[in-house]
Design a protein around this motif. Structure first.
Motif, PDB file in Angstrom:
ATOM      1  N   SER A  16      24.367  15.840  10.474  1.00  0.00           N
ATOM      2  CA  SER A  16      24.950  15.770   9.128  1.00  0.00           C
ATOM      3  C   SER A  16      25.733  17.032   8.813  1.00  0.00           C
ATOM      4  CB  SER A  16      23.841  15.580   8.087  1.00  0.00           C
ATOM      5  OG  SER A  16      23.149  14.382   8.302  1.00  0.00           O
ATOM      6  N   GLY A  20      29.880  16.316   9.196  1.00  0.00           N
ATOM      7  CA  GLY A  20      30.701  16.390   7.992  1.00  0.00           C
ATOM      8  C   GLY A  20      31.911  17.280   8.182  1.00  0.00           C
ATOM      9  N   THR A  42      31.134  20.259   3.119  1.00  0.00           N
ATOM     10  CA  THR A  42      30.092  20.945   3.888  1.00  0.00           C
ATOM     11  C   THR A  42      29.250  21.860   3.015  1.00  0.00           C
ATOM     12  OG1 THR A  42      31.440  20.858   5.893  1.00  0.00           O
ATOM     13  CG2 THR A  42      29.655  22.465   5.844  1.00  0.00           C
ATOM     14  N   PHE A  45      26.355  20.310   0.839  1.00  0.00           N
ATOM     15  CA  PHE A  45      25.174  19.970   1.625  1.00  0.00           C
ATOM     16  C   PHE A  45      24.333  21.205   1.924  1.00  0.00           C
ATOM     17  CE2 PHE A  45      23.170  19.556   5.814  1.00  0.00           C
ATOM     18  CZ  PHE A  45      22.393  18.419   5.630  1.00  0.00           C
ATOM     19  N   LEU A  83      27.500   7.457   1.294  1.00  0.00           N
ATOM     20  CA  LEU A  83      28.628   8.243   1.794  1.00  0.00           C
ATOM     21  C   LEU A  83      29.571   7.390   2.633  1.00  0.00           C
ATOM     22  CD1 LEU A  83      26.758  11.542   2.675  1.00  0.00           C
ATOM     23  CD2 LEU A  83      28.815  11.403   1.262  1.00  0.00           C
ATOM     24  N   ARG A  96      26.930  14.505  -0.940  1.00  0.00           N
ATOM     25  CA  ARG A  96      26.520  15.512   0.041  1.00  0.00           C
ATOM     26  C   ARG A  96      25.504  16.478  -0.555  1.00  0.00           C
ATOM     27  NH1 ARG A  96      26.893  15.880   5.371  1.00  0.00           N
ATOM     28  NH2 ARG A  96      28.024  17.852   5.527  1.00  0.00           N
ATOM     29  N   GLN A  99      22.355  14.616  -0.558  1.00  0.00           N
ATOM     30  CA  GLN A  99      21.876  14.519   0.825  1.00  0.00           C
ATOM     31  C   GLN A  99      21.187  15.813   1.242  1.00  0.00           C
ATOM     32  OE1 GLN A  99      24.810  14.296   4.076  1.00  0.00           O
ATOM     33  NE2 GLN A  99      23.825  12.405   4.752  1.00  0.00           N
TER      34      GLN A  99
END
Length: 501
Positions: A16, A20, A42, A45, A83, A96, A99
């Protein structure tokens, strides 16, 4: 079965993270979005992931390790499916962040549950397998993401993480037993809120700075508010009965040295995991799968080097080995800085391989050192602090590196282009280059030769590598200074320290 469940989650988390980044240029081509919004794909997340790890660990102790793991993985699967269907970059950024919250819950709950399932040497082997799983995710994540994007499109990256998470959820829900800490007293809400606010405000300020300017009042206000929240966090943690962050651990010099290990690997390795795919795909023009193949040179040593270095701790201090690794990585960074930005293939793979070897030396020793440098009864808190330093540091390092790259690109382009274009257009083009969007950088400055943009980006990336080299060398010096002496517990480091993300 429990080990399989947690290891599957351990594979999908770095996928992940890196997936990404590899997908960002394709997302930009498909959905558009500003340079700042693409950067958040990015950063959102990593920011939520890193800032909530310690809080998630406390919740696992109170409400149950299995419950937090299953809930985290379930939420991770839902956000991954969402997503894959996201209609805009804005919703990708929001999802994100969610997530990252799910990932913090899954990792904290899973590792705590795994520690309850195994004892003694079996626990060591289990956590070594966990570390190997992380290594597999990092080594092959860019290649897998590139293959999926080339064949099915960028949405397939998030769909694949959802399906893998679903398998981990099935294994974990069926076989994991519930455990709790009977002495747990709940979540340190003031500490969690102020710590998260510190990271969010700082990251937001750093990301906005290249576009608005470092002297912009809004940027200054964000950074000042971040500093204020950090001060409040320190005051709060020094007064609560059971703090999220036990500040007394920093009385141990070797513990301070351990915190330099993830910081060093952030700047010599993690930043490149994100920025190099953007360079290869969005600026140089490689396909996603070709970029993924090239990235193996950087990540593959993570599967081999930590195991080799762990065996060397019988004769050499883990701190000395870590410091040597940073110096090797620094040499690789300088080598990479001397290669033309448009170069691909073996010429660029060789310095990447050297960087991967150097970064891999402290990588396999960090967790064991985090435990060994403090009294045994403080090991749990020490691990929580270390993991937070590692993951939150990765998000901060990425935000800083992206901002520095954009600032250098803006400065270089200003010198090359002169007064032919407005400062706003140059700043926008520099931001686009930093996110790997050469097409929109050219569209922003239509009268400028694309070779000038490529040259400006190359010089900016070279300057960034110089800064990363200096930070890596400083990390090596700190590690030599704090960790070069052999500890009585260092003999356990080689077998206990292989579970790094």
């Amino acid at each position: 079965m429990v080990l399989i469940a947690v290891c599957l989650a351990a594979i999908v988390l770095p996928l992940s993270f890196s997936g990404g980044a590899v997908a960002t240029p394709a997302i930009g081509r498909d959905l558009g979005g500003s340079a700042v919004s693409l950067t958040w794909i990015t950063n959102a997340f990593m920011l939520s992931f890193g800032s909530l790890l310690m809080a998630a660990g406390a919740l696992a102790d109170v409400y149950g390790r299995k419950r937090l793991f299953v809930g985290g993985v379930f939420f991770f699967v839902l956000t991954s499916f969402a997503l894959a269907l996201a209609p805009s970059v804005f919703w990708i950024d929001v999802l994100r962040a969610l997530q990252g919250i799910a990932s913090a819950a899954a990792l904290s709950g899973g590792t705590a549950a795994m520690a309850q399932e195994f004892e003694g040497h079996a626990r060591t082997r289990a956590f070594s397998m966990l570390g190997t799983s992380f290594g597999i995710g990092l080594a092959f994540g860019p290649l897998l993401a590139g293959s999926l994007i080339t064949t099915f499109g960028w949405r397939a990256v998030f769909l694949s993480t959802a399906l893998t998470g679903l398998v981990a959820l099935i294994f974990g829900a069926l076989r994991m037993r519930e455990t709790r800490d009977p002495n747990a007293q709940g979540l340190d809400w003031p500490g969690t809120i102020t710590f998260t606010a510190t990271l969010v405000l700082f990251t937001y300020g750093v990301i906005e700075a290249p576009e608005l300017g470092w002297s912009d009042p809004f940027v200054i206000a964000l950074l000042a508010a971040s500093a204020l929240m950090l001060l409040v966090f320190i005051v709060v943690e020094s007064r609560v009965q059971r703090p999220m962050l036990d500040l007394t651990l920093f009385r141990y010099p070797r513990f301070i040295g351990v915190q330099m290990l993830p910081i060093g690997t952030c700047y010599c390795y993690i930043v490149l995991i994100i920025l190099l795919p953007l360079r290869f795909i969005g600026v140089v023009g490689l396909s996603e799968i070709d970029a993924g193949i090239l990235m193996i040179a950087l990540s593959l040593p993570m599967l081999v080097v930590p195991v080799i270095v762990a065996s060397l701790t019988r004769w050499v201090s883990a701190g000395v080995l870590s410091g040597i690794g940073f110096l090797i990585a620094a040499v690789g960074l300088q080598w990479l800085s001397r290669i033309d930005v448009s170069t691909t293939g073996v010429a660029v793979a060789m310095p990447m391989l050297l960087i991967g070897i150097g970064a891999g030396m402290p990588w396999g020793l960090m967790d064991g050192l985090a435990i060994s440098v403090v009294p045994k009864e403080r090991a749990g808190m020490a691990t929580g602090i270390f993991n937070t330093t590692r993951v939150a540091g990765e998000g901060i390092a990425l935000a800083i590196a992206s901002a520095v790259l954009a600032a250098y690109a803006q400065s270089v382009l200003g010198d090359i282009i002169g007064t032919r274009e407005t400062a706003a257009h140059i700043a926008e083009s520099a931001q686009r280059l930093a996110t790997g969007d050469m097409a929109r950088a050219i569209a922003t400055l239509p009268g400028v030769n694309p070779r000038d943009l490529l040259s400006g980006y190359g010089e900016a990336f070279q300057n960034l590598l110089h800064i990363m080299t200096v930070i890596t060398v400083l990390a090596a010096g700190s590690v030599f200074g704090f960790l070069s002496r052999t500890s009585s517990n260092d003999d356990a480091v080689g077998t206990a320290g292989q579970s790094n993300l």
